[in-house]
Design a protein around this motif. Structure first.
Motif, PDB file in Angstrom:
ATOM      1  N   SER A  62     -20.214  43.273  61.507  1.00  0.00           N
ATOM      2  CA  SER A  62     -18.820  43.485  62.171  1.00  0.00           C
ATOM      3  C   SER A  62     -18.134  44.647  61.951  1.00  0.00           C
ATOM      4  O   SER A  62     -17.099  44.634  62.475  1.00  0.00           O
ATOM      5  CB  SER A  62     -17.672  42.255  60.991  1.00  0.00           C
ATOM      6  OG  SER A  62     -17.896  42.783  59.469  1.00  0.00           O
ATOM      7  N   SER A  63     -18.409  45.475  61.464  1.00  0.00           N
ATOM      8  CA  SER A  63     -17.915  47.135  61.587  1.00  0.00           C
ATOM      9  C   SER A  63     -17.881  47.446  62.413  1.00  0.00           C
ATOM     10  O   SER A  63     -17.924  48.844  62.368  1.00  0.00           O
ATOM     11  CB  SER A  63     -18.108  47.783  60.093  1.00  0.00           C
ATOM     12  OG  SER A  63     -19.763  48.062  59.921  1.00  0.00           O
ATOM     13  N   ALA A  64     -18.823  47.337  62.920  1.00  0.00           N
ATOM     14  CA  ALA A  64     -19.284  48.507  63.817  1.00  0.00           C
ATOM     15  C   ALA A  64     -18.804  48.543  65.096  1.00  0.00           C
ATOM     16  O   ALA A  64     -17.835  48.222  65.368  1.00  0.00           O
ATOM     17  CB  ALA A  64     -20.660  47.634  65.126  1.00  0.00           C
ATOM     18  N   GLN A  65     -18.458  49.812  65.641  1.00  0.00           N
ATOM     19  CA  GLN A  65     -17.819  50.235  66.065  1.00  0.00           C
ATOM     20  C   GLN A  65     -18.040  51.535  67.317  1.00  0.00           C
ATOM     21  O   GLN A  65     -19.332  51.907  67.073  1.00  0.00           O
ATOM     22  CB  GLN A  65     -16.366  50.712  65.652  1.00  0.00           C
ATOM     23  CG  GLN A  65     -16.942  52.206  64.565  1.00  0.00           C
ATOM     24  CD  GLN A  65     -15.514  52.181  63.513  1.00  0.00           C
ATOM     25  OE1 GLN A  65     -14.454  52.131  64.461  1.00  0.00           O
ATOM     26  NE2 GLN A  65     -15.304  53.024  62.911  1.00  0.00           N
ATOM     27  N   ALA A  66     -17.635  51.457  68.415  1.00  0.00           N
ATOM     28  CA  ALA A  66     -17.989  52.550  69.154  1.00  0.00           C
ATOM     29  C   ALA A  66     -18.093  54.092  68.996  1.00  0.00           C
ATOM     30  O   ALA A  66     -16.811  54.547  67.648  1.00  0.00           O
ATOM     31  CB  ALA A  66     -17.139  52.679  70.644  1.00  0.00           C
TER      32      ALA A  66
END
Length: 199
Positions: A62-66
């Motif tokens: 859920s912490s994934a980001q570009a």
């Protein structure tokens, strides 16, 4: 647009449906590119990012980001194919292509040899706009690409064949959970040493 039939694909590969909103937004956002080639590269990278990232955030991290904001990614896409994604404790780079031939993963040198850009994992992504899907058909680690891939000086890229890739994306998540100490990155020479000699 047709509905994707998952039974047509290798069951170990991740297939995600493209939606009309993502397609239209990516096309709109790619129009400021400098030329046709970089515009199309921008478009494919946005489609891959905006389809894969929500799945990743929901299913795995859920912490994934570009890895970069859209403007920085757009600058990168002018010259280099690939999209960075930061996880809690690792980095991925999506390498999208339209090619139906999934016989090799070709990664631009910048993603391997610039320390600030290098990632833990590089995902081979086929983008099929007409059929309405993206397909993650394999991945490799930075270590694999740096130590086992063929390097081409002509187009400054590292290439691994499909049989050198791991085709099951689930292996990536299991490996990260069970072997958190796995070495995924090879050592890279600092770029400052290279840049100083070019003045």
């Amino acid at each position: 647009m047709t509905t994707v039939n998952p039974s047509l694909f290798n069951p170990t590969q991740l297939v995600l449906e493209l939606n009309e909103t993502t397609i239209n937004q990516a096309w709109s956002d790619s129009q400021n590119a400098a030329n046709d080639q970089s515009r199309w590269q921008n478009y494919l990278n946005q489609l891959a990012l905006n389809t894969f990232l929500p799945w990743l955030q929901t299913e795995e991290d859920s912490s994934a980001q570009a890895g970069f904001d859209l403007a920085t990614h757009a600058d990168i896409w002018e010259v280099v194919n690939g999209t960075a994604i930061n996880l809690q404790d690792a980095k991925l780079v999506l390498i999208p292509t339209e090619a139906e031939d999934s016989s090799e993963l070709r990664v631009s040198q910048e993603w391997i040899d610039i320390p600030e850009w290098s990632a833990d994992y590089y995902l081979a992504v086929q983008v099929n706009i007409d059929a309405g899907y993206i397909r993650v058909w394999g991945y490799a680690t930075h270590q694999q690409l740096k130590t086992k891939a063929n390097f081409s000086h002509n187009d400054r890229s590292y290439t691994l064949t499909d049989d050198e890739l791991i085709s099951d994306i689930d292996v990536l998540w299991v490996a990260r959970e069970l072997c958190p100490e796995e070495v995924t990155q090879a050592e890279v020479e600092p770029v400052t040493a290279i840049a100083a000699t070019q003045d």
